[in-house]
Design an enzyme around this catalytic site. Structure first.
Site, PDB file in Angstrom:
ATOM      1  N   SER A 174     -33.694 -20.291 -58.965  1.00  0.00           N
ATOM      2  CA  SER A 174     -33.396 -18.969 -58.568  1.00  0.00           C
ATOM      3  C   SER A 174     -32.958 -18.941 -57.132  1.00  0.00           C
ATOM      4  O   SER A 174     -33.707 -19.769 -56.436  1.00  0.00           O
ATOM      5  CB  SER A 174     -34.611 -17.994 -58.873  1.00  0.00           C
ATOM      6  OG  SER A 174     -34.375 -16.635 -58.299  1.00  0.00           O
TER       7      SER A 174
ATOM      8  N   TYR B  36     -43.323 -14.964 -59.425  1.00  0.00           N
ATOM      9  CA  TYR B  36     -41.797 -15.547 -59.667  1.00  0.00           C
ATOM     10  C   TYR B  36     -41.302 -16.289 -58.524  1.00  0.00           C
ATOM     11  O   TYR B  36     -40.839 -17.458 -58.754  1.00  0.00           O
ATOM     12  CB  TYR B  36     -40.823 -14.439 -59.912  1.00  0.00           C
ATOM     13  CG  TYR B  36     -39.630 -14.751 -60.342  1.00  0.00           C
ATOM     14  CD1 TYR B  36     -39.111 -15.113 -61.500  1.00  0.00           C
ATOM     15  CD2 TYR B  36     -38.306 -14.841 -59.543  1.00  0.00           C
ATOM     16  CE1 TYR B  36     -37.700 -15.275 -61.886  1.00  0.00           C
ATOM     17  CE2 TYR B  36     -37.179 -14.902 -59.664  1.00  0.00           C
ATOM     18  CZ  TYR B  36     -36.910 -15.467 -61.001  1.00  0.00           C
ATOM     19  OH  TYR B  36     -35.566 -15.676 -61.344  1.00  0.00           O
TER      20      TYR B  36
END
Length: 254
Positions: free
Chosen positions: A142, A155
């Site tokens: 990401s 995350y």
């Protein structure tokens, strides 16, 4: 004939979003595809779409955070197609919260699905990749694996781990002709992105408008990311390993 004719791929999180788009694109390029996911309804729909278009695919219900599920996904792939060439470690979840708001159980779940799954799937897949003379592992990182983001501590930690895990795996398994690369998507129009709006108490419209604030002035589509997966899956990237490819419409450019 497609660029992946005769190849076999496993796509985790293949029932929706980026995984679904990647599974369908890899199949269109000739690969036989295993769609691995806990979402049986969505996964079977992907398989039906692939087979209706003349491709080959199976669904395996797989909790990627558990060894038995990962082992079974690989075993069923070999049983169905006889070999394995491509592993797309894509399954992932997000919890939008800071350290104080994140429970230990939530932290453990994010790390299990986003990081441990890559360890487990790769552990069972690599012997088959090596036996076939090599192959490609693609991990979904990401942009928040490269820079920090607010209210997403678990995350961000998980995706930072994926990025450096990719580099370590590339070093370890290069001698087996196994390439290991990472894609780092920006905000992409998936159910997971829309779930972030709900977690933050924002409307989809407001949240998606903010996510589009980047040089290309739009959020990504799952197909945008799938094309990057195809690059790493095929021979176009034959001398590329340990690479971290940002696919985010310029979001990290400035």
């Amino acid at each position: 004939m497609g660029s992946l004719q005769g190849k076999t791929a496993i796509v985790t999180g293949g029932a929706s979003g980026i995984g679904r788009a990647a599974a369908r694109l890899l199949a269109r390029e000739g690969a036989a595809v295993t769609v691995a996911d806990v979402n049986e309804t969505g996964g079977q729909a992907v398989v039906q779409a692939i087979t209706a278009a003349g491709g080959k695919a199976i669904f395996v219900r797989c909790d990627v955070s558990r060894p038995a599920g990962c082992r079974e996904a690989v075993a069923e792939t070999i049983a169905a197609f006889g070999s394995l060439d491509i592993l797309f470690n894509n399954a992932g979840i997000i919890r939008r919260a800071d350290v104080l708001q994140t429970t230990e159980a939530e932290w453990d779940q994010v790390m299990a699905v986003n990081v441990k799954s890559i360890f487990l799937m790769s552990k069972y897949a690599i012997p088959h990749l090596a036996a076939g003379g090599g192959g490609s592992i693609i991990n979904t990182g990401s942009g928040w694996g490269l820079v920090g983001g607010g209210d997403a501590v678990s995350y961000c930690a998980s995706k930072g781990a994926v990025v450096n895990m990719t580099r370590a795996m590339a070093i370890d398994h290069g001698p087996q002709n196994i390439r290991v690369n990472c894609i780092c998507p920006g905000d992409t129009d998936t159910d997971m992105l829309r779930s972030e709006a709900r977690q933050l108490g924002e409307s989809d419209e407001t949240f998606l408008a903010g996510a589009a604030d980047r040089p290309l002035q739009r959020i990504g589509t799952p197909e945008d990311i799938a094309r990057a997966v195809l690059y790493f899956a095929g021979d176009q990237s034959a001398w590329t390993t340990g690479a971290i490819l940002v696919v985010d419409g310029g979001g990290l450019a400035g």
